[in-house]
Design a protein around this motif. Structure first.
Motif, PDB file in Angstrom:
ATOM      1  N   THR A   2       0.664  -1.556  -0.336  1.00 33.13           N
ATOM      2  CA  THR A   2       0.182   0.082  -0.241  1.00 33.13           C
ATOM      3  C   THR A   2       1.132   1.348  -0.098  1.00 33.13           C
ATOM      4  N   LYS A   3      -0.203   1.767  -0.042  1.00 29.63           N
ATOM      5  CA  LYS A   3       0.905   3.636  -0.397  1.00 29.63           C
ATOM      6  C   LYS A   3       1.170   3.993   1.009  1.00 29.63           C
ATOM      7  N   ILE A   8       6.179   4.134   4.959  1.00 22.96           N
ATOM      8  CA  ILE A   8       6.465   3.408   6.466  1.00 22.96           C
ATOM      9  C   ILE A   8       8.282   3.816   5.628  1.00 22.96           C
ATOM     10  N   LYS A   9       7.937   2.651   4.456  1.00 23.56           N
ATOM     11  CA  LYS A   9       9.355   2.386   4.698  1.00 23.56           C
ATOM     12  C   LYS A   9      10.646   3.021   4.024  1.00 23.56           C
ATOM     13  N   TYR A  14      14.914   7.282   5.949  1.00 24.54           N
ATOM     14  CA  TYR A  14      15.163   8.100   6.498  1.00 24.54           C
ATOM     15  C   TYR A  14      15.655   7.743   7.770  1.00 24.54           C
ATOM     16  N   LEU A  15      15.352   7.182   8.490  1.00 20.11           N
ATOM     17  CA  LEU A  15      16.007   7.880  10.303  1.00 20.11           C
ATOM     18  C   LEU A  15      16.629   6.455  10.523  1.00 20.11           C
ATOM     19  N   ARG A  41       8.765  -6.313  10.219  1.00 13.00           N
ATOM     20  CA  ARG A  41       7.393  -7.596   8.187  1.00 13.00           C
ATOM     21  C   ARG A  41       8.388  -6.165   7.960  1.00 13.00           C
ATOM     22  N   TYR A  42       8.539  -4.493   8.242  1.00 11.95           N
ATOM     23  CA  TYR A  42       9.594  -3.451   6.842  1.00 11.95           C
ATOM     24  C   TYR A  42      10.466  -3.981   6.700  1.00 11.95           C
TER      25      TYR A  42
END
Length: 255
Positions: A2-3, A8-9, A14-15, A41-42
């Motif tokens: 999903t978008k 989130i990925k 970025y983090l 999971r990500y």
């Protein structure tokens, strides 16, 4: 996916870019405000893509970190806070003396950084606008000395000179604290005065031999709540340090 999942990925990458020493799942969960299982999971998806890796200490980091840190961000902040507690005003960024001492550290550090030196003679032969030189130097500094994201905002006039009333040439906006997982507070922002000193030394070593003038880099604003810091680059062309035309050698005072 999903978008929202893609977002989130991207946020995880970025983090991790901002925290090159790595983050644990618990820290990522808090920063992302999603479940622990979702974070894992990500991370697994990103790991299969070859973008991240899991370390033996249970931290996750980019497979190819951009800028490794020799000291963790929260430890660095503790040192800056400790200097204030031990040294009082001489290391307190709420005091002029403290600000200047952190800038002195930056000026001292600059020659020891592995930053490619611009070819002054070549720049003199093919003089550029101040804007070009400042942006080039800031790019080099960003690659060598800091992990924060930043945004350059020119304040030069249409003819390429600093604002005649304020001498302000540019503002650099830094986004976020030293590490996103541990927000900067109080004297921890001393880090930005060190950056100001480094930047001042770098620009002085390049601008002054080409154009003359005097450089001052100052921390203008600290927004602790939003974790934003504005650093101003000033270029003074006055009677003591006039502008020198690189081609004719003519000295011009703008005051």
């Amino acid at each position: 996916m999903t978008k929202k999942g893609e977002e989130i990925k991207e946020k995880i990458l970025y983090l991790l870019e901002r925290n090159p020493d790595g983050l644990r799942i618990g820290s990522l969960q808090k920063l992302l405000d999603v479940s622990r299982n979702s974070v894992y999971r990500y991370l697994e998806v990103l790991q299969l893509s070859g973008l991240v890796q899991k370390n033996n200490d249970k931290t996750w980091q980019l497979k190819e970190p951009l800028k490794p840190q020799t000291i963790l961000g929260y430890q660095y902040q503790a040192i800056l806070q400790g200097l204030k507690e031990i040294g009082g005003g001489i290391w307190d960024i709420d005091k002029p003396e403290g600000k200047e001492n952190f800038k002195k550290i930056g000026r001292y550090v600059y020659p020891k950084l592995k930053i490619p030196e611009p070819n002054i003679l070549r720049l003199k032969e093919q003089p550029h606008q101040l804007d070009d030189v400042i942006k080039y130097l800031l790019k080099l500094l960003k690659e060598a000395s800091t992990v924060e994201k930043s945004r350059y905002i020119s304040h030069l006039t249409s003819d390429g000179f600093p604002n005649p009333a304020t001498h302000l040439a540019a503002i650099v906006e830094f986004e976020g604290g030293y590490v996103a997982s541990d927000p900067v507070e109080e004297n921890g922002f001393g880090h930005y005065y060190i950056i100001a000193g480094i930047t001042e030394a770098a620009i002085s070593a390049t601008i002054t031999p080409i154009y003359g003038g005097r450089i001052s880099v100052e921390v203008l604003k600290i927004d602790q709540e939003r974790q934003m810091v504005d650093v101003g680059v000033y270029v003074f062309f006055d009677k003591k340090t006039p502008y020198i035309d690189p081609r004719s050698g003519q000295k011009i005072v703008f005051d």
